[in-house]
Design a protein around this motif. Sequence first.
Motif, mmCIF file in Angstrom:
data_model
loop_
_atom_site.group_PDB
_atom_site.id
_atom_site.type_symbol
_atom_site.label_atom_id
_atom_site.label_comp_id
_atom_site.label_asym_id
_atom_site.label_seq_id
_atom_site.Cartn_x
_atom_site.Cartn_y
_atom_site.Cartn_z
ATOM 1 N N UNK A 142 0.805 -1.220 0.000
ATOM 2 C CA UNK A 142 0.000 0.000 0.000
ATOM 3 C C UNK A 142 0.837 1.269 0.000
ATOM 4 N N UNK A 143 2.059 1.199 0.546
ATOM 5 C CA UNK A 143 2.911 2.383 0.548
ATOM 6 C C UNK A 143 3.318 2.764 -0.874
ATOM 7 N N UNK A 198 0.028 3.995 -2.678
ATOM 8 C CA UNK A 198 -0.404 5.339 -2.306
ATOM 9 C C UNK A 198 0.475 6.379 -2.986
ATOM 10 N N UNK A 256 2.352 6.043 -5.715
ATOM 11 C CA UNK A 256 2.167 6.061 -7.166
ATOM 12 C C UNK A 256 0.836 6.701 -7.537
ATOM 13 N N UNK A 257 -0.200 6.446 -6.721
ATOM 14 C CA UNK A 257 -1.506 7.006 -7.067
ATOM 15 C C UNK A 257 -1.517 8.518 -6.857
ATOM 16 N N UNK A 258 -0.554 9.034 -6.081
ATOM 17 C CA UNK A 258 -0.448 10.491 -5.940
ATOM 18 C C UNK A 258 0.348 11.112 -7.080
ATOM 19 N N UNK A 259 0.864 10.271 -7.968
ATOM 20 C CA UNK A 259 1.585 10.787 -9.127
ATOM 21 C C UNK A 259 3.092 10.782 -8.976
ATOM 22 N N UNK A 303 11.689 4.631 5.296
ATOM 23 C CA UNK A 303 11.126 3.605 6.171
ATOM 24 C C UNK A 303 11.998 2.360 6.197
ATOM 25 N N UNK A 316 -9.258 -0.177 -9.174
ATOM 26 C CA UNK A 316 -7.800 -0.081 -9.225
ATOM 27 C C UNK A 316 -7.273 -0.050 -10.654
ATOM 28 N N UNK A 352 -6.867 3.806 -12.176
ATOM 29 C CA UNK A 352 -5.592 4.547 -12.142
ATOM 30 C C UNK A 352 -4.401 3.603 -12.301
ATOM 31 N N UNK A 389 -3.375 0.846 -10.939
ATOM 32 C CA UNK A 389 -2.672 0.069 -9.930
ATOM 33 C C UNK A 389 -2.733 -1.395 -10.339
ATOM 34 N N UNK A 390 -3.776 -1.727 -11.123
ATOM 35 C CA UNK A 390 -3.802 -3.022 -11.810
ATOM 36 C C UNK A 390 -3.838 -2.732 -13.307
ATOM 37 N N UNK A 423 -2.648 9.521 -13.347
ATOM 38 C CA UNK A 423 -2.574 9.474 -11.882
ATOM 39 C C UNK A 423 -2.544 10.869 -11.261
ATOM 40 N N UNK A 424 -2.002 11.839 -12.012
ATOM 41 C CA UNK A 424 -2.001 13.206 -11.481
ATOM 42 C C UNK A 424 -3.416 13.762 -11.366
ATOM 43 N N UNK A 446 -6.864 8.801 -5.064
ATOM 44 C CA UNK A 446 -7.365 7.507 -4.604
ATOM 45 C C UNK A 446 -7.302 7.425 -3.090
ATOM 46 N N UNK A 458 -7.697 4.598 0.041
ATOM 47 C CA UNK A 458 -7.631 3.147 0.213
ATOM 48 C C UNK A 458 -8.337 2.702 1.483
ATOM 49 N N UNK A 497 -3.156 3.823 4.105
ATOM 50 C CA UNK A 497 -1.844 3.920 3.475
ATOM 51 C C UNK A 497 -1.199 5.287 3.625
ATOM 52 N N UNK A 498 -1.352 5.891 4.805
ATOM 53 C CA UNK A 498 -0.584 7.108 5.070
ATOM 54 C C UNK A 498 0.880 6.727 5.215
ATOM 55 N N UNK A 499 1.766 7.710 4.997
ATOM 56 C CA UNK A 499 3.201 7.447 5.140
ATOM 57 C C UNK A 499 3.566 7.630 6.608
ATOM 58 N N UNK A 500 3.905 6.537 7.306
ATOM 59 C CA UNK A 500 4.030 6.616 8.770
ATOM 60 C C UNK A 500 5.211 7.455 9.238
ATOM 61 N N UNK A 525 -5.040 14.342 1.594
ATOM 62 C CA UNK A 525 -3.813 14.129 0.832
ATOM 63 C C UNK A 525 -4.118 13.974 -0.656
ATOM 64 N N UNK A 526 -5.161 13.194 -0.949
ATOM 65 C CA UNK A 526 -5.525 13.002 -2.356
ATOM 66 C C UNK A 526 -6.044 14.312 -2.961
ATOM 67 N N UNK A 569 -3.754 17.286 -4.492
ATOM 68 C CA UNK A 569 -3.279 17.266 -5.883
ATOM 69 C C UNK A 569 -4.316 17.878 -6.820
#
Lengths: 216, 223, 247
Positions: free
Chosen positions: A114-115, A118, A120-123, A137, C51, C54, C56-57, C82-83, C87, C89, C93-96, C155-156, C159
């Motif tokens: 998912x990282x 996420x 890639x889906x942000x561009x 990470x 999916x 955009x 992802x698949x 994608x720009x 999306x 989820x 899927x936040x960046x920790x 976050x989405x 953009x």
Amino acid sequence: MRWTVVAANLPYLLGGLQGTVLLGLLVLALGTLLGFLVGLARLSRGVVYAAATAFVELFRDTPLIMQIFFLFFGLPAVGIRLSAFLAASVAMTFFAAANTAEIVRGAIQSLPRGQWEAARSLGLNRSQTLRWVILPQALRRSLPPLMGLFTTLLKDTSLAAIVNVFELTTAGRRVVERTLASFEIWLTVAALYFLVCYPLSLVTQRLERRLVAEVP
Amino acid sequence: MSGPWQFWVEVLPALLRGALLTLQVSALAIVLAGLGGVAVATARTAPAPPLRWAGAAYVEVFRNTPLLVQIFFVFFGFPRVGVRLSPFQSGLLALALYTAAYNAEVFRAGLEAVPRGLREAAAALGLSGWRHFRHVVLPVAVRICLPALGNNFVALVKNSSLVSAIGMVELTFVARDLEAWTFRSFEVYGMATLLYLALVLLLVWALRGVESRALAYLQLRER
Amino acid sequence: MSRTDPIILLQGVHKWFGRLHVLRGIDLEVWPGEVVVICGPSGSGKSTLIRCINRLERHDRGRIVVDGIELTDDLRHVDAVRREVGMVFQQFNLFPHLTVLQNITLAPVLVRKWPREQAERVARELLERVGIPEKADRYPSQLSGGQQQRVAIARALAMQPKIMLFDEPTSALDPEMIQEVLDVMRDLARRGMTMVVVTHEMGFAREVADRIVFMDEGTVVEVAPPATFFTSPRHDRTRAFLSKILR
């Protein structure tokens, strides 16, 4: 038992220990640097991937001592002559790099898919994703196993003794040859290694526990 | 016969004999280190504190000192207290003691990794004692332990090369000997390295077979 | 492109996972400003479908055109799409390793090349909009699930996408946190965002959706506005699904 021999030769042994630590630090610094590059190369495709994989497998699946012999005794046959110190450090650097590469790759693969998705889906493109999302990470996750690798490297510097590089094991052997107090001296040498390696192991375990606590 | 073939005809049988001894000492050490690992892990998880401390001390001491020094200590140091062992016996003992410490950690981690919920579920189903261990703990622990044990055994095969330092005539020793005698170090060490690679890959292949068999067996019998 | 062109167009889309045929010829059009809810039993292919939009698949057969750009193996097309497509989820899927604010500003700064101040201003506005302006400097692990999902939406949105995709955005949430996320999505729909939402929240679908798509076994079984979908579904499979989920 002649424990006075230990006291008399302790300064000499400590000199050997210094050699061990310096060699360990040198190999760690160069090895991790090279290892990160190899680890990243294993994320790519084609020739780069194949070369990196061959490097990792070769240096992880064969004994370190063979690698040292190969560099020290084997390379002169093709016209390259390395000093014992250089042969040992180069072999151990490659060994450290191969293990670092595996650690880095493992850390990257342990991150949830998912990282990537996420980012890639942000561009973000692949290298931006790697640079800003994945590597920060992965490096955190690599830290405990890299500390563990450092302990391994410090122990493995003892192999340099076989080609007579001056470090703790070589120092021990020379003292034993002179004094014949083999039991006392080898026990002392083991204790000195333990005094350096055990704290490192404790730090490693600490880091591991903290990481487990943080990762959701 | 002459030329390059002549060289290999002279050298290869010696290297193979060395590899055979490497295989022997490794196989014996794997068995001993496996048993030793179980013993130490049992001590480490025992209810009595002194046993736990002894187990922990064993693991830390053997994991935080170099194997080569342990080998030297056994071979050169033990005779000073009246215990005289051959190079083979010393090497085997040191390898087994050293790897047992790593195995003990694997077994302990495997036992601890069996999720508590699974234990509780098993208890709720009325599984207890041996049946619980056999049908719940063991399959999960095997799945978790075997890959890590495999890594330890691969390391053991590579580590057996250190026994050459006390004069055991295994693969590394033979290679050094041949090199000093033929001066063709590149070929000799190259071939020795390939033989180690072959031994390691053989072991990896065998372990994979054991793993899938063990899992298949345990799971088949669960149903 | 005229106003009457669909912003998302799927024609005869097929997708296989190995031998598993998960999408079996999907045709679907989504119009600008429309809210489309996709529902169906698990394994019906609805997540895979969203999916694919955009990429992802990767779809194996058929055409997918998003905002006038066809999705092909050409990575420039994929990045361009994608720009414009945000999306959200199921697992947030936040960046920790980044704070909430850094999570939101990362892509605008890297991809849109905005100056940091502009990105941060927009990020704070968005946090205001999703109702958690005070969490800007926290890390994701310090937030509740509902708050994390609202950050993910912000976050989405940072953009400034033309389309928002939601893949079961409330399925991983505790029940008491579902409403706060749905509220944000409702607000988004009111502002005219084009949305494709995979969800089991039938109340949300009834209230917000323009059309509901029912999928089963990799095909679109039925497409209808909420009024007809819930009161007089045409297909037996839809009826069976609704009787289970609405109880």
